[in-house]
Design a protein around this motif. Structure first.
Motif, PDB file in Angstrom:
ATOM      1  N   GLU A  79       2.689   3.714  -6.111  1.00  0.00           N
ATOM      2  CA  GLU A  79       1.878   2.731  -6.821  1.00  0.00           C
ATOM      3  C   GLU A  79       2.731   2.050  -7.879  1.00  0.00           C
ATOM      4  O   GLU A  79       3.583   2.671  -8.493  1.00  0.00           O
ATOM      5  CB  GLU A  79       0.671   3.404  -7.455  1.00  0.00           C
ATOM      6  N   HIS A  84      -1.594  -0.824  -8.021  1.00  0.00           N
ATOM      7  CA  HIS A  84      -1.510  -1.276  -6.633  1.00  0.00           C
ATOM      8  C   HIS A  84      -0.165  -0.915  -6.025  1.00  0.00           C
ATOM      9  O   HIS A  84       0.834  -0.830  -6.725  1.00  0.00           O
ATOM     10  CB  HIS A  84      -1.716  -2.786  -6.540  1.00  0.00           C
ATOM     11  N   ALA A  85      -0.190  -0.735  -4.727  1.00  0.00           N
ATOM     12  CA  ALA A  85       1.052  -0.421  -4.019  1.00  0.00           C
ATOM     13  C   ALA A  85       1.836  -1.677  -3.767  1.00  0.00           C
ATOM     14  O   ALA A  85       1.346  -2.758  -3.794  1.00  0.00           O
ATOM     15  CB  ALA A  85       0.734   0.271  -2.711  1.00  0.00           C
TER      16      ALA A  85
END
Length: 85
Positions: A79, A84-85
Protein backbone atom coordinates in the motif's frame (compact mmCIF):
# COMPACT_ATOMS: atom_id res chain seq x y z
CA UNK A 1 -4.79 -6.34 1.22
CA UNK A 2 -4.23 -6.40 -2.52
CA UNK A 3 -2.65 -9.27 -4.39
CA UNK A 4 -1.13 -9.69 -7.81
CA UNK A 5 -1.09 -13.07 -9.55
CA UNK A 6 0.93 -13.98 -12.58
CA UNK A 7 0.14 -17.24 -14.32
CA UNK A 8 0.63 -19.21 -17.50
CA UNK A 9 -1.02 -22.40 -18.69
CA UNK A 10 0.50 -25.23 -20.69
CA UNK A 11 0.83 -26.91 -23.10
CA UNK A 12 1.62 -24.03 -25.42
CA UNK A 13 0.11 -24.02 -28.89
CA UNK A 14 1.99 -22.01 -31.49
CA UNK A 15 -0.80 -22.38 -34.06
CA UNK A 16 -3.66 -21.00 -31.98
CA UNK A 17 -4.96 -20.25 -28.51
CA UNK A 18 -5.63 -23.42 -26.50
CA UNK A 19 -8.93 -23.93 -24.71
CA UNK A 20 -7.25 -23.80 -21.29
CA UNK A 21 -5.80 -20.35 -22.00
CA UNK A 22 -9.18 -19.07 -23.21
CA UNK A 23 -10.89 -20.47 -20.11
CA UNK A 24 -8.36 -18.86 -17.78
CA UNK A 25 -8.80 -15.50 -19.50
CA UNK A 26 -12.61 -15.78 -19.37
CA UNK A 27 -12.51 -16.40 -15.62
CA UNK A 28 -10.14 -13.50 -14.97
CA UNK A 29 -12.23 -11.14 -17.10
CA UNK A 30 -15.41 -12.13 -15.26
CA UNK A 31 -13.72 -11.56 -11.88
CA UNK A 32 -13.38 -7.85 -12.60
CA UNK A 33 -9.68 -7.73 -11.78
CA UNK A 34 -7.12 -5.40 -13.31
CA UNK A 35 -5.66 -7.60 -16.06
CA UNK A 36 -2.57 -7.40 -18.26
CA UNK A 37 -1.92 -10.09 -20.85
CA UNK A 38 1.67 -10.59 -21.93
CA UNK A 39 3.37 -12.90 -24.40
CA UNK A 40 4.25 -15.47 -21.73
CA UNK A 41 1.48 -15.09 -19.19
CA UNK A 42 -1.29 -13.09 -17.60
CA UNK A 43 -1.15 -10.74 -14.62
CA UNK A 44 -4.21 -9.86 -12.57
CA UNK A 45 -4.50 -7.62 -9.53
CA UNK A 46 -7.22 -6.83 -7.02
CA UNK A 47 -8.42 -7.29 -3.47
CA UNK A 48 -7.13 -10.50 -1.90
CA UNK A 49 -10.49 -12.27 -1.60
CA UNK A 50 -11.38 -11.58 -5.23
CA UNK A 51 -7.96 -12.61 -6.51
CA UNK A 52 -7.85 -15.85 -4.53
CA UNK A 53 -11.40 -16.79 -5.55
CA UNK A 54 -10.56 -16.10 -9.20
CA UNK A 55 -7.35 -18.11 -8.93
CA UNK A 56 -9.29 -21.13 -7.70
CA UNK A 57 -11.64 -20.85 -10.68
CA UNK A 58 -8.71 -20.36 -13.10
CA UNK A 59 -6.97 -23.50 -11.83
CA UNK A 60 -10.09 -25.66 -11.88
CA UNK A 61 -11.31 -24.32 -15.21
CA UNK A 62 -8.02 -24.54 -17.09
CA UNK A 63 -7.24 -28.02 -15.77
CA UNK A 64 -10.77 -29.07 -16.66
CA UNK A 65 -10.28 -28.23 -20.34
CA UNK A 66 -6.84 -29.66 -20.89
CA UNK A 67 -4.10 -27.71 -19.13
CA UNK A 68 -1.31 -30.06 -18.10
CA UNK A 69 0.56 -27.44 -16.08
CA UNK A 70 -0.22 -24.05 -14.60
CA UNK A 71 2.57 -21.87 -13.23
CA UNK A 72 1.45 -19.28 -10.66
CA UNK A 73 3.15 -16.55 -8.71
CA UNK A 74 1.28 -14.63 -6.01
CA UNK A 75 2.62 -11.31 -4.70
CA UNK A 76 1.30 -8.87 -2.15
CA UNK A 77 0.92 -5.33 -3.45
CA UNK A 78 2.32 -2.80 -1.00
CA UNK A 79 0.00 0.00 0.00
CA UNK A 80 1.10 3.51 -0.74
CA UNK A 81 0.61 6.45 1.62
CA UNK A 82 -3.07 7.26 1.49
CA UNK A 83 -4.09 3.61 1.64
CA UNK A 84 -4.08 2.61 -2.03
CA UNK A 85 -1.92 0.13 -3.84
Amino acid sequence: MRLRIEFSTEPFDLDGVPAHALEARRVIDEAGLDVEVGPFGTTAEGEADAVLAALDRVLRGALGVGASRISVQVTTVPETPGGHA
